[in-house]
Design a protein around this motif. Sequence first.
Motif, short mmCIF file in Angstrom:
data_model
loop_
_atom_site.label_atom_id
_atom_site.label_comp_id
_atom_site.label_asym_id
_atom_site.label_seq_id
_atom_site.Cartn_x
_atom_site.Cartn_y
_atom_site.Cartn_z
N LEU A 231 4.28 39.00 31.08
CA LEU A 231 3.99 39.50 29.75
C LEU A 231 5.30 39.66 28.98
CD1 LEU A 231 1.47 40.26 28.17
CD2 LEU A 231 1.90 42.64 28.74
N THR A 232 5.76 38.55 28.42
CA THR A 232 7.07 38.51 27.79
C THR A 232 6.94 38.57 26.28
OG1 THR A 232 7.04 36.10 27.67
CG2 THR A 232 7.93 37.10 29.69
N ALA A 233 8.09 38.75 25.64
CA ALA A 233 8.13 38.73 24.18
C ALA A 233 7.66 37.38 23.64
CB ALA A 233 9.55 39.03 23.70
N SER A 234 8.06 36.30 24.31
CA SER A 234 7.65 34.97 23.86
C SER A 234 6.14 34.78 23.95
CB SER A 234 8.36 33.89 24.69
OG SER A 234 9.76 33.95 24.50
N LEU A 235 5.55 35.31 25.03
CA LEU A 235 4.10 35.18 25.18
C LEU A 235 3.37 35.92 24.06
CD1 LEU A 235 1.99 35.38 28.38
CD2 LEU A 235 1.39 36.84 26.47
N ILE A 236 3.81 37.14 23.77
CA ILE A 236 3.15 37.92 22.72
C ILE A 236 3.35 37.28 21.36
CG2 ILE A 236 3.14 40.16 21.54
CD1 ILE A 236 3.81 41.41 24.24
N ALA A 237 4.54 36.74 21.13
CA ALA A 237 4.79 36.04 19.86
C ALA A 237 3.88 34.84 19.72
CB ALA A 237 6.26 35.62 19.77
N GLY A 238 3.59 34.19 20.85
CA GLY A 238 2.69 33.04 20.80
C GLY A 238 1.24 33.43 20.60
N VAL A 239 0.87 34.62 21.11
CA VAL A 239 -0.51 35.09 20.96
C VAL A 239 -0.78 35.53 19.53
CG1 VAL A 239 -2.12 36.91 21.62
CG2 VAL A 239 -0.79 35.73 23.37
N LEU A 240 0.16 36.28 18.93
CA LEU A 240 0.00 36.79 17.56
C LEU A 240 0.54 35.75 16.58
CD1 LEU A 240 1.09 40.48 18.23
CD2 LEU A 240 -1.17 39.73 17.50
N ARG A 241 -0.33 34.88 16.11
CA ARG A 241 0.08 33.79 15.24
C ARG A 241 0.07 34.22 13.78
NH1 ARG A 241 -0.12 29.06 18.15
NH2 ARG A 241 1.23 28.31 16.46
N PRO A 242 1.13 33.92 13.03
CA PRO A 242 1.19 34.33 11.62
C PRO A 242 0.17 33.58 10.76
CG PRO A 242 3.37 33.73 12.49
CD PRO A 242 2.37 33.27 13.48
N SER A 243 -0.42 34.31 9.85
CA SER A 243 -1.31 33.71 8.85
C SER A 243 -0.55 33.65 7.52
CB SER A 243 -2.58 34.56 8.71
OG SER A 243 -3.46 33.99 7.76
N TYR A 244 0.20 32.56 7.34
CA TYR A 244 1.13 32.45 6.23
C TYR A 244 0.44 32.14 4.90
CZ TYR A 244 5.18 32.14 9.42
OH TYR A 244 6.15 32.40 10.35
N SER A 245 1.17 32.44 3.82
CA SER A 245 0.78 31.96 2.50
C SER A 245 1.09 30.46 2.42
CB SER A 245 1.56 32.72 1.41
OG SER A 245 1.23 34.09 1.42
N VAL A 246 0.68 29.84 1.32
CA VAL A 246 0.85 28.39 1.18
C VAL A 246 2.33 28.01 1.26
CG1 VAL A 246 0.95 28.55 -1.35
CG2 VAL A 246 0.28 26.40 -0.25
#
Length: 372
Positions: A231-246
């Motif tokens: 359970l690493t920082a990279s894994l969590i960053a990959g799980v929580l994907r940004p919902s960006y503006s255009v």
Amino acid sequence: MFPYNVAEFVPIFLEEDEALEEAIQRSLLEESDRQSEVHISRSFKKLSKEEIEGLLRAHSEKVITPGTRQLHISRANVWSTALRQFKRPKFAESCEMLYVTFASDEHDTEEDAADLGGPRREFFRLLVKAIFQDSGAFEATPNGCTLKFNILHLQNGVYRTIGRMLSTIIVQGGEAPAFLSPHVVDYIVSGDILQVHLTPDDIGDPELRENLKKNPSLRVLLDLSGEDKDLTASLIAGVLRPSYSVLGSNRRVREELMVVKFREFLQCVENKELRDALGERTLTKDEEAFVKALRPGHILAFATGSSKVPAIGFQPAPKITFIHDESKHLPIAHTCANELLLFVNETTMADDDAFHYCFLVALMNGALFSTI
């Protein structure tokens, strides 16, 4: 027929605390006058059957007080009649020898036999069988009996009462209750869940047990790991994907900067560098303690309610949503939607430790310090 052999039992000293073990050790010292040294720390597994019997007999003589405790038992309802008595506080606190009288269900009278030891030993034999067959607290496995998760028993103190029963049986000369699975005994002896070694034969459900034997890869879902190293920082960053503006918008540029800050925060938590990242900021005592204990799993639990990725994955997929608002700064989580809300404004985008501190405060406000 009950499937386990009493003769295979190695006595396990069941008490609510360490008082029994300490008493046994004191007895060992007192009975070793002819020895200059006694190694108290040696394992009970190394003792012979005769030594164990001697220690237990000495302890029994010390703790059992003069007098008797009257116990009326129905042979047809051993579990229910015994449970009613052992749950009584005054009965449970007494250290007197049990005096057992069986009720005759056929004639609604008491049997004539005086308890000179025989009725008590018979009761203990029947009680052991009732505990493991009738109490609803255990289930049978090929390796022995293992505990069922019975929330009513837990709330009503039945498991604790069973511990009193087993202790009484052992100390007052009953048959050893030799029906526990080795992994249950391991936990009783060590008190450390990480010292418990399980096999598929410790599973009560026959279908699940056979599936585990046929498909060992399922063990990854059931085995207890000592530490969540994956359970690493990279894994969590990959799980929580940004919902960006255009892409190309001014908001998109600011949102990407927030993602960089968020991933820096995750990395600081994983590497135990968050306190350094907060620089000279003065923290409260509680904040200092929180920073020291914070792990990546806390961030995932804050956003989703789960400190690990579920076996079937998250539904819906976790995401980071950006709120462009100058009035709010602390991240917010919508765990039902697996959504982490990050506020984008001059404060959170500043080139200082403000974002890190805001996230720290949000985590603390989220009551995350349950065990994960």
